[in-house]
Enzyme design. Structure first.
Site, mmCIF file in Angstrom:
data_model
loop_
_atom_site.group_PDB
_atom_site.id
_atom_site.type_symbol
_atom_site.label_atom_id
_atom_site.label_comp_id
_atom_site.label_asym_id
_atom_site.label_seq_id
_atom_site.Cartn_x
_atom_site.Cartn_y
_atom_site.Cartn_z
ATOM 1 N N ASP A 138 -51.066 6.458 -25.632
ATOM 2 C CA ASP A 138 -50.160 5.547 -26.328
ATOM 3 C C ASP A 138 -51.009 4.606 -27.184
ATOM 4 O O ASP A 138 -52.231 4.680 -27.186
ATOM 5 C CB ASP A 138 -49.256 4.813 -25.342
ATOM 6 C CG ASP A 138 -50.025 3.946 -24.359
ATOM 7 O OD1 ASP A 138 -51.248 3.769 -24.533
ATOM 8 O OD2 ASP A 138 -49.420 3.442 -23.393
ATOM 9 N N SER A 139 -50.350 3.718 -27.927
ATOM 10 C CA SER A 139 -51.091 2.869 -28.861
ATOM 11 C C SER A 139 -51.536 1.568 -28.223
ATOM 12 O O SER A 139 -52.290 0.815 -28.817
ATOM 13 C CB SER A 139 -50.203 2.532 -30.053
ATOM 14 O OG SER A 139 -49.147 1.683 -29.616
ATOM 15 N N GLY A 193 -49.395 -0.707 -27.696
ATOM 16 C CA GLY A 193 -48.374 -1.664 -28.111
ATOM 17 C C GLY A 193 -47.412 -2.035 -26.993
ATOM 18 O O GLY A 193 -47.145 -3.214 -26.753
ATOM 19 N N ASP A 199 -46.601 0.402 -32.600
ATOM 20 C CA ASP A 199 -45.223 0.011 -32.917
ATOM 21 C C ASP A 199 -44.856 -1.192 -32.074
ATOM 22 O O ASP A 199 -45.590 -1.556 -31.159
ATOM 23 C CB ASP A 199 -44.248 1.162 -32.605
ATOM 24 C CG ASP A 199 -44.157 1.428 -31.105
ATOM 25 O OD1 ASP A 199 -45.199 1.276 -30.418
ATOM 26 O OD2 ASP A 199 -43.079 1.786 -30.612
ATOM 27 N N GLN A 258 -38.171 3.281 -34.167
ATOM 28 C CA GLN A 258 -37.518 2.129 -33.546
ATOM 29 C C GLN A 258 -36.159 1.939 -34.241
ATOM 30 O O GLN A 258 -35.618 2.908 -34.768
ATOM 31 C CB GLN A 258 -38.414 0.886 -33.652
ATOM 32 C CG GLN A 258 -39.702 0.975 -32.818
ATOM 33 C CD GLN A 258 -39.444 0.885 -31.296
ATOM 34 O OE1 GLN A 258 -38.357 0.497 -30.849
ATOM 35 N NE2 GLN A 258 -40.454 1.289 -30.518
ATOM 36 N N GLY A 274 -38.149 2.235 -27.675
ATOM 37 C CA GLY A 274 -37.128 1.213 -27.507
ATOM 38 C C GLY A 274 -35.932 1.674 -26.696
ATOM 39 O O GLY A 274 -34.884 1.026 -26.701
ATOM 40 N N ASP A 328 -42.691 11.117 -20.817
ATOM 41 C CA ASP A 328 -43.678 10.576 -19.879
ATOM 42 C C ASP A 328 -42.962 9.574 -19.026
ATOM 43 O O ASP A 328 -41.996 8.940 -19.489
ATOM 44 C CB ASP A 328 -44.812 9.859 -20.622
ATOM 45 C CG ASP A 328 -44.369 8.493 -21.106
ATOM 46 O OD1 ASP A 328 -44.599 7.493 -20.389
ATOM 47 O OD2 ASP A 328 -43.760 8.408 -22.203
ATOM 48 N N CYS A 377 -38.742 23.944 -1.637
ATOM 49 C CA CYS A 377 -39.904 23.568 -2.461
ATOM 50 C C CYS A 377 -41.138 24.338 -2.003
ATOM 51 O O CYS A 377 -41.374 24.514 -0.811
ATOM 52 C CB CYS A 377 -40.143 22.071 -2.365
ATOM 53 S SG CYS A 377 -41.586 21.512 -3.294
ATOM 54 N N CYS A 402 -44.352 23.461 -2.762
ATOM 55 C CA CYS A 402 -45.583 22.686 -2.934
ATOM 56 C C CYS A 402 -46.386 22.636 -1.634
ATOM 57 O O CYS A 402 -45.864 22.910 -0.547
ATOM 58 C CB CYS A 402 -45.273 21.272 -3.440
ATOM 59 S SG CYS A 402 -44.843 20.080 -2.166
ATOM 60 N N CYS A 450 -44.726 20.481 1.097
ATOM 61 C CA CYS A 450 -43.569 21.058 1.786
ATOM 62 C C CYS A 450 -43.930 22.297 2.588
ATOM 63 O O CYS A 450 -43.260 22.625 3.567
ATOM 64 C CB CYS A 450 -42.466 21.375 0.780
ATOM 65 S SG CYS A 450 -41.701 19.872 0.127
ATOM 66 N N HIS A 483 -46.063 16.126 -4.196
ATOM 67 C CA HIS A 483 -44.713 16.687 -4.137
ATOM 68 C C HIS A 483 -43.857 16.264 -5.337
ATOM 69 O O HIS A 483 -43.203 17.097 -5.969
ATOM 70 C CB HIS A 483 -44.006 16.287 -2.845
ATOM 71 C CG HIS A 483 -42.553 16.642 -2.882
ATOM 72 N ND1 HIS A 483 -42.095 17.916 -2.625
ATOM 73 C CD2 HIS A 483 -41.460 15.920 -3.245
ATOM 74 C CE1 HIS A 483 -40.784 17.955 -2.810
ATOM 75 N NE2 HIS A 483 -40.374 16.759 -3.184
#
Lengths: 345, 345
Positions: free
Chosen positions: B60-61, B63, B114, B156, B183, B233, B271, B273, B276, B302
């Site tokens: 990310d920036s 910001g 931004d 934005q 935003g 994200d 699951c 994983c 689990c 998990h």
């Protein structure tokens, strides 16, 4: 044996323990009895299944933790009454109870209940306590119910050669599958540790495993192996890891030091662990300074790898029988000796 | 994208991220700029090498973190002046500086600087801020030096359709390799999130990746994918994991609840994983209650596995084109929306 106090070796997945060659873990009866409880673990299929560790597990008797509680415990012939460090509740640990708990946990090796005697105890105290430890050992054998679970006796006797000898005589007459030496690494000093350790191990039956409890530093383990000991447990590799103290074949490193801030090299050039193969000292320092969980993970992984390679080298030196093959440590480290058989909880 | 704020996805070894199918990470420019410093990371060969992650990284920036500092920052046409949350030192983040830092880190995708506008801002504030964000985006492009590093513009415009549209018009005329929508997920409410998200994504160039920043909950991601978004994200899977909140296909579970104390079943029957496949809910609860590091490790493993399978199912549904293949969530969860693009440090 890495120490898995609360049914986990801190910061290690079982699969990663397996990958680094770990053969056996130690778990703490005292902690598991209080939380989550041995009955619950039994109900869930035993400790191996609970913590998903399919290798052997040794459980201590809980005695060492209780004797460390100081004012919060009281010893009698029957056993040790103590208050939980978690909620202050009162409990009685007898030899029979120690066996019952360890059977419920389902460990592969159970330890008898003993009293770990402080190094400044009087001859009279040591004599009386050691005699009681022998009576407790007999009661543990009498309480034995679980076929297939091995049981180790524990040699006490403080720093008195004759009391150690009489304890060995009494214990080795009992049908234990192995023997541990207790009451060392508790601040008695290096000379006494090596002296008592050597004379005790030399008199124990060589065909049964001999286990030096709670010791310790790499140089102590090395000397103890050469004296004849076969088994060890200690939290030093794991606890030091979380404190940023890392073992290398060139000596110990305190990873938080500013000198490592720009160090692009691995922790130990000669180490083959995941941590050394992938990360720089600068990154390890950054993780430590930033308080990241990954710091504990990578450091623990490395230190346990180091300890396991140390033991590999000892085995190889014994097998080949050439003195020059014994592993060489960079320097004796300055850590205080400390019998550290449990992690913080 | 799992969030690796301080050059580590908390409690995850890079090899375990790789194993669960993780394709790309987000790292936070603000945090890495302050500690250990972008120059140091450049010197050590860049962020990929520093954290031993050989997959793509988006930065990310900085910001968003700065605008979250409230009284500790001041915005001007030039950029944002702010005080470090670590030591109070004063810093200036301009569009040019944001690019310089991200180039030093060597991420695969850099984000323009931004201003993330709070949902209660006035139309006038949103208009002025969005126009400045566009000017900053042009300055970011002008400062671009590193061949091969992609750059995404950010839309934005608050909750005003026409301001969103004019921002899209201006941004999509610029040579960005992808676009993000900012935003949203900042407390504007579900209706506004879905409304603005849908109308914005529909107007962005479909041949370039469209990224909804900081969102979020499984149901939000599912709706956003169906609306056209390609990238996400969020710290929800990792932060919730450390707080004992675990995602399953039957709904969310709070593992610390007493009802799980004796529960021998896995967290999620369906699951696959490592967590689990090996551990019971009772064990996971024990680790959480005992404050063990392994709790964060297994829970994070998990939750990230769950999120990655959710995305797998979305991809498969898109590929096959059958509406009935879209993953079904047990119930919308009650978590407050929160744009949570950074972990605690």
């Amino acid at each position: 044996m890495p120490v898995g106090t609360q049914a986990t070796v801190k910061a290690m997945l079982p699969r990663d323990l397996h990958d680094l060659g770990c053969q056996i873990l130690l778990c703490n009866t005292y902690h598991l009895y209080l939380r989550p409880g041995h009955e619950l673990i039994r109900e869930l299929g035993g400790l191996h299944r609970f913590m998903a560790w399919d290798g052997p597990i040794l459980t201590d008797s809980g005695g060492y933790q209780i004797f460390s509680l100081g004012a919060m415990r009281k010893i009698s012939e029957e056993g040790a009454r103590f208050q939980s460090h978690l909620d202050g509740s009162s409990h009685m640990l007898t030899p029979e109870k120690a066996m019952e708990i360890q059977e419920a946990l389902g460990s592969d090796i159970a330890m008898v209940l003993d009293e770990c005697i402080p190094p400044d105890a009087s001859r009279e105290y040591v004599r009386d306590s050691t005699e009681r430890t022998i009576r407790w050992a007999e009661r543990c054998l009498g309480a034995r119910r679980k076929p297939g679970q091995l049981m180790f006796g524990i040699i006490q006797g403080g720093l008195f050669d004759d009391l150690r000898q009489s304890c060995i005589d009494a214990m080795s007459a009992l049908p234990f599958e192995g023997f541990a030496v207790g009451g060392l690494g508790v601040g008695e000093g290096e000379d006494q540790l090596y002296r008592i350790g050597s004379l005790t191990v030399a008199r124990l039956p060589a065909e049964r495993p001999r286990y030096l409890m709670g010791v310790g530093r790499p140089q102590d383990i090395l000397k103890a192996v050469r004296a004849g000991f076969d088994m060890f447990d200690c939290v030093i590799p794991t606890r030091n890891a979380r404190n940023g103290t890392l073992f290398t074949w060139q000596g110990k490193i305190n990873i938080k030091r500013a000198e490592f801030a720009r160090d692009s090299g691995p922790l130990d050039e000669s180490c083959g662990c995941y941590c050394c193969r992938n990360f720089s000292r600068a990154y390890l320092r950054h993780l430590y300074v930033a308080g990241e969980i990954l710091s504990s993970q990578l450091n623990t992984l490395h230190n346990l790898y180091f300890y396991h390679r140390l033991m590999d080298k000892c085995r190889e030196a014994i097998r080949v029988g050439q003195p020059e093959l014994w592993p060489r440590l960079a320097e004796p480290d300055g850590d205080a000796q400390a019998q550290t058989t449990q992690e913080d909880s």
